[in-house]
Design an enzyme around this catalytic site. Structure first.
Site, PDB file in Angstrom:
ATOM      1  N   LYS A 260       0.837  -1.205   0.000  1.00 12.43           N
ATOM      2  CA  LYS A 260       0.000   0.000   0.000  1.00 12.43           C
ATOM      3  C   LYS A 260       0.862   1.241   0.000  1.00 12.43           C
ATOM      4  O   LYS A 260       0.669   2.149  -0.809  1.00 12.43           O
ATOM      5  CB  LYS A 260      -0.926   0.022   1.223  1.00 12.43           C
ATOM      6  CG  LYS A 260      -2.073  -0.951   1.133  1.00 12.43           C
ATOM      7  CD  LYS A 260      -1.703  -2.245   1.753  1.00 12.43           C
ATOM      8  CE  LYS A 260      -2.885  -3.215   1.763  1.00 12.43           C
ATOM      9  NZ  LYS A 260      -2.486  -4.502   2.328  1.00 12.43           N
TER      10      LYS A 260
ATOM     11  N   ASP B 238      -6.187  -0.346   0.356  1.00 15.00           N
ATOM     12  CA  ASP B 238      -6.227  -0.276   1.818  1.00 15.00           C
ATOM     13  C   ASP B 238      -7.590  -0.774   2.292  1.00 15.00           C
ATOM     14  O   ASP B 238      -8.367  -1.301   1.499  1.00 15.00           O
ATOM     15  CB  ASP B 238      -5.979   1.165   2.270  1.00 15.00           C
ATOM     16  CG  ASP B 238      -6.901   2.127   1.566  1.00 15.00           C
ATOM     17  OD1 ASP B 238      -8.110   1.832   1.465  1.00 15.00           O
ATOM     18  OD2 ASP B 238      -6.432   3.172   1.098  1.00 15.00           O
TER      19      ASP B 238
END
Length: 211
Positions: free
Chosen positions: A118, A136
């Site tokens: 991420k 996410d």
DNA sequence: AAAACGGGGGC
DNA sequence: GCCCCAGTTTT
């Protein structure tokens, strides 16, 4: 009039309704801010970032700092010791290997301490303008609610969204999903009445039909 | 695959 | 009081 519920169109609606603008593009600051944001709310992230960069100006400054001092500085904003250590570590590693400059290659980013998929993808997208999906919790949750994916694993969601969404949407969808998730499509008790894409949402339609 | 990190905010 | 949060690392 009927709404087009193809994922690319729904994504565009979300991006338009929940724009996310980045006032910080400097790769090192984006990297540090993103590490600060891991498992932490935006308000705390912003305060921690202000505190940090008011005292330490760049990679060299942070690399020479004591992790403990940095921790005491950001602790009031809900940061934990491990995260402060991570930021010092990544600054030292950047200085040692890349003259303090954040690399723009995914495999080099992933080798840095505290940087996972991420964080790496957010840096690529925000700082370098390289299309990259950052999946996410918001992107994962909302993609499942809409019915775009049906999986519990974020890695699967990342792979499926890569095939589902046009490349030009990979960057903006992440920031907009975060705004969308915070304001309306919350983990619990989402505010579906005000949602601009509820007519395209499996979760909403299912709950509506269950009366 | 699951635990650990961690203070602050929502409920 | 309990649970969750722009995840990643360690066990």
């Amino acid at each position: 009039m009927k709404i087009d519920c193809k994922p690319n169109e729904v994504a565009r609606r979300i991006i338009q309704a929940f724009p996310r603008e980045y006032n910080e593009r400097d790769p090192f600051r984006v990297l540090v801010n993103t590490i600060l944001s891991q498992r932490t709310r935006d308000e705390n992230t912003d305060e921690a970032s202000r505190r940090l960069f008011s005292k330490y100006k760049g990679p060299a400054s942070i690399a020479n700092a004591r992790a403990e001092d940095l921790y005491e500085l950001v602790r009031p904003a809900g940061m934990y010791r491990q995260k402060a250590e991570r930021i010092v570590s990544v600054a030292r590693e950047l200085l040692k290997r890349y003259q303090g400059k954040v690399p723009s290659e995914i495999h080099k980013l992933l080798e840095l301490p505290g940087v996972g998929r991420k964080t790496a993808n957010i840096v690529l997208n925000v700082s370098f303008g390289i299309p990259a999906l950052a999946v996410d919790t918001h992107v994962h949750r909302i993609s499942n609610r809409l019915g775009w994916v049906k999986t519990k694993m974020p890695e699967d969601t990342e792979r499926e969204l890569t095939n589902l969404l046009e490349e030009e949407l990979w960057g903006p969808i992440n920031g907009s999903m975060v705004e969308f998730g915070r304001k309306l499509c919350k983990p619990r008790k989402p505010l579906c009445d005000n949602c601009p894409v509820k007519q395209c949402c499996d979760s909403y339609l299912a709950s509506k039909n269950s009366y």
